[in-house]
Design a protein around this motif. Structure first.
Motif, PDB file in Angstrom:
ATOM      1  N   ALA A  22       0.836  -1.200   0.000  1.00 15.42           N
ATOM      2  CA  ALA A  22       0.000   0.000   0.000  1.00 15.42           C
ATOM      3  C   ALA A  22       0.871   1.250   0.000  1.00 15.42           C
ATOM      4  O   ALA A  22       1.876   1.327   0.698  1.00 15.42           O
ATOM      5  CB  ALA A  22      -0.918  -0.001   1.222  1.00 15.42           C
ATOM      6  N   THR A  25      -2.073   4.990   3.908  1.00 16.06           N
ATOM      7  CA  THR A  25      -3.106   4.435   4.786  1.00 16.06           C
ATOM      8  C   THR A  25      -4.067   5.546   5.191  1.00 16.06           C
ATOM      9  O   THR A  25      -3.653   6.659   5.479  1.00 16.06           O
ATOM     10  CB  THR A  25      -2.484   3.808   6.045  1.00 16.06           C
ATOM     11  OG1 THR A  25      -1.599   2.757   5.652  1.00 16.06           O
ATOM     12  CG2 THR A  25      -3.557   3.235   6.956  1.00 16.06           C
ATOM     13  N   ARG A  27      -7.493   6.225   7.803  1.00 11.67           N
ATOM     14  CA  ARG A  27      -8.261   5.693   8.933  1.00 11.67           C
ATOM     15  C   ARG A  27      -9.575   6.467   9.054  1.00 11.67           C
ATOM     16  O   ARG A  27      -9.574   7.695   9.176  1.00 11.67           O
ATOM     17  CB  ARG A  27      -7.464   5.800  10.226  1.00 11.67           C
ATOM     18  CG  ARG A  27      -6.145   5.037  10.187  1.00 11.67           C
ATOM     19  CD  ARG A  27      -5.483   5.001  11.556  1.00 11.67           C
ATOM     20  NE  ARG A  27      -5.151   6.328  12.038  1.00 11.67           N
ATOM     21  CZ  ARG A  27      -3.989   6.931  11.822  1.00 11.67           C
ATOM     22  NH1 ARG A  27      -3.059   6.322  11.096  1.00 11.67           N
ATOM     23  NH2 ARG A  27      -3.750   8.135  12.311  1.00 11.67           N
ATOM     24  N   HIS A  63     -10.253  -3.859   7.914  1.00  7.49           N
ATOM     25  CA  HIS A  63      -9.102  -3.482   7.098  1.00  7.49           C
ATOM     26  C   HIS A  63      -9.389  -3.859   5.654  1.00  7.49           C
ATOM     27  O   HIS A  63      -9.859  -4.971   5.380  1.00  7.49           O
ATOM     28  CB  HIS A  63      -7.831  -4.181   7.579  1.00  7.49           C
ATOM     29  CG  HIS A  63      -7.515  -3.941   9.026  1.00  7.49           C
ATOM     30  ND1 HIS A  63      -7.083  -2.719   9.500  1.00  7.49           N
ATOM     31  CD2 HIS A  63      -7.591  -4.761  10.102  1.00  7.49           C
ATOM     32  CE1 HIS A  63      -6.896  -2.802  10.807  1.00  7.49           C
ATOM     33  NE2 HIS A  63      -7.202  -4.022  11.193  1.00  7.49           N
ATOM     34  N   VAL A  65      -7.805  -3.216   1.446  1.00 10.56           N
ATOM     35  CA  VAL A  65      -6.824  -2.650   0.524  1.00 10.56           C
ATOM     36  C   VAL A  65      -7.534  -2.384  -0.794  1.00 10.56           C
ATOM     37  O   VAL A  65      -8.159  -3.284  -1.366  1.00 10.56           O
ATOM     38  CB  VAL A  65      -5.631  -3.596   0.303  1.00 10.56           C
ATOM     39  CG1 VAL A  65      -4.649  -2.990  -0.697  1.00 10.56           C
ATOM     40  CG2 VAL A  65      -4.927  -3.884   1.624  1.00 10.56           C
ATOM     41  N   LYS A  74      -4.456   1.468   1.807  1.00 12.94           N
ATOM     42  CA  LYS A  74      -4.937   0.612   2.892  1.00 12.94           C
ATOM     43  C   LYS A  74      -5.930   1.434   3.709  1.00 12.94           C
ATOM     44  O   LYS A  74      -5.596   2.499   4.228  1.00 12.94           O
ATOM     45  CB  LYS A  74      -3.790   0.151   3.777  1.00 12.94           C
ATOM     46  CG  LYS A  74      -4.214  -0.760   4.936  1.00 12.94           C
ATOM     47  CD  LYS A  74      -2.993  -1.240   5.706  1.00 12.94           C
ATOM     48  CE  LYS A  74      -3.388  -2.146   6.867  1.00 12.94           C
ATOM     49  NZ  LYS A  74      -4.077  -1.425   7.938  1.00 12.94           N
ATOM     50  N   ASP A  76      -8.438   1.603   6.917  1.00 13.87           N
ATOM     51  CA  ASP A  76      -8.839   1.072   8.219  1.00 13.87           C
ATOM     52  C   ASP A  76     -10.127   1.772   8.627  1.00 13.87           C
ATOM     53  O   ASP A  76     -10.180   3.012   8.692  1.00 13.87           O
ATOM     54  CB  ASP A  76      -7.766   1.328   9.274  1.00 13.87           C
ATOM     55  CG  ASP A  76      -6.469   0.602   8.959  1.00 13.87           C
ATOM     56  OD1 ASP A  76      -6.529  -0.429   8.266  1.00 13.87           O
ATOM     57  OD2 ASP A  76      -5.398   1.067   9.406  1.00 13.87           O
TER      58      ASP A  76
END
Length: 324
Positions: A22, A25, A27, A63, A65, A74, A76
């Protein structure tokens, strides 16, 4: 706060090998009152399937991808239960962890809208919500969502703080038209007043609008992170510039007492900006040649009385020869 159960929604190993590592990321926290469809929206995005029954007293961490705009991301996602949101509404750990928020309410339940409004006000008050001018409408068109996501957000009037987390107010269950009790205009005015984006979706009807919803907040999070990264790099470049009078042989002008301090030379600023814009370090500019000067060898005339008398005699003889 206990860590929530983790569900790995990543694709199979072959797909992961195709995607590779990835690049970034993101979130996201999904918040809202019990029964508004937070879990239904989250699972609909991750699996493209609609499931109507979920446990409402357990936080879930997912999670995933994804491939978005040519980058491997990625994602979350934490689906926060109502019990964790009580008291301070949004737990400090969630506020500090999340980079983006989806505040979900059901258009059939006015109480859930009030709860979402309180959540939004708290995020705004604590500096965790996105302070940007929202869109004018909540069109469900995927093309319209993509266009809005690509449009840079403008700071809301009267708000000079830097945005910290993109936030979207989400009205769910729009398929239950005959049971709708939350006025769409009121929801839009609330979003405008609190400076966030407003959308209306139906988790049971379409997975496309749910995907567009998540991709919107993911794009906004990435844009904000990249903008901050660029500003940090620019600050770092300027902070590394030498200051006047620092060390010996700096080549910079040392201000006189009482004169304003001159921090950078034009050459230093131009070189640093050039390196930052080009994205790499340029070869160092050779220092100007330093010429060493040796004392001039000059002959000092002999001005003694005898020497002057001798020179005068020589001049008289020369004049006499010319006159003859």
């Amino acid at each position: 706060m206990r860590p929530p159960p983790t569900v790995d929604m990543c694709p199979d190993l072959d797909t992961l090998a195709e995607l590779g590592a990835a690049d970034e990321t993101v979130r996201i926290a999904v918040l809202g009152m019990q029964g508004v469809g937070k879990s239904a929206i989250t699972v609909r995005y991750l699996t493209h399937r609609f499931i109507g029954e979920y446990k409402s007293n357990t936080d879930m961490m997912y999670h995933q991808v994804i491939k978005l705009d040519g980058s491997t991301i990625k994602v979350d996602i934490i689906d926060v239960s109502t019990s964790v949101q009580s008291g301070a509404l949004v737990h400090n750990n969630i506020r500090s962890w999340a980079e983006g928020f989806l505040l979900v309410y059901a258009v059939t339940e006015p109480d859930s809208f009030e709860h979402a409004r309180h959540l939004l006000e708290e995020l705004r008050r604590t500096g965790a919500g996105l302070r940007t001018a929202p869109v004018r409408d909540g069109s469900k068109s995927p093309a319209g969502r993509r266009k809005r996501a690509a449009t840079p957000q403008r700071p809301a009037s009267g708000d000079t703080g830097e945005p910290t987390a993109p936030t979207i107010l989400v009205g769910n269950k729009t398929d239950l038209i005959h049971l709708t009790k939350v006025d769409s205009t009121l929801a839009l005015e609330t979003a405008l007043r609190l400076g966030c984006q407003r959308e209306e979706v139906s988790a049971s009807d379409s997975s496309e609008e749910i995907s567009a919803l998540f991709h919107t907040v993911i794009r906004q999070c990435l844009a904000l992170k990249r903008r901050r990264s660029g500003m940090d790099a620019l600050r770092s470049a300027f902070s590394s510039l030498p200051r006047a009078g620092r060390g010996q042989g700096s080549g910079l002008h040392t201000p006189q007492p009482g004169a304003p301090a001159r921090k950078f030379s034009v050459f230093d600023v131009g070189r640093k900006l050039g390196n930052f814009i080009s994205g790499g370090s340029r070869p160092p500019t050779p220092a100007p040649n330093k010429f060493t000067t040796s004392p001039l060898k000059t002959s000092v005339p002999d001005l003694s009385k005898a020497s002057l008398s001798e020179k005068l005699d020589t001049l008289k003889k020369t004049v006499k020869k010319v006159s003859v």
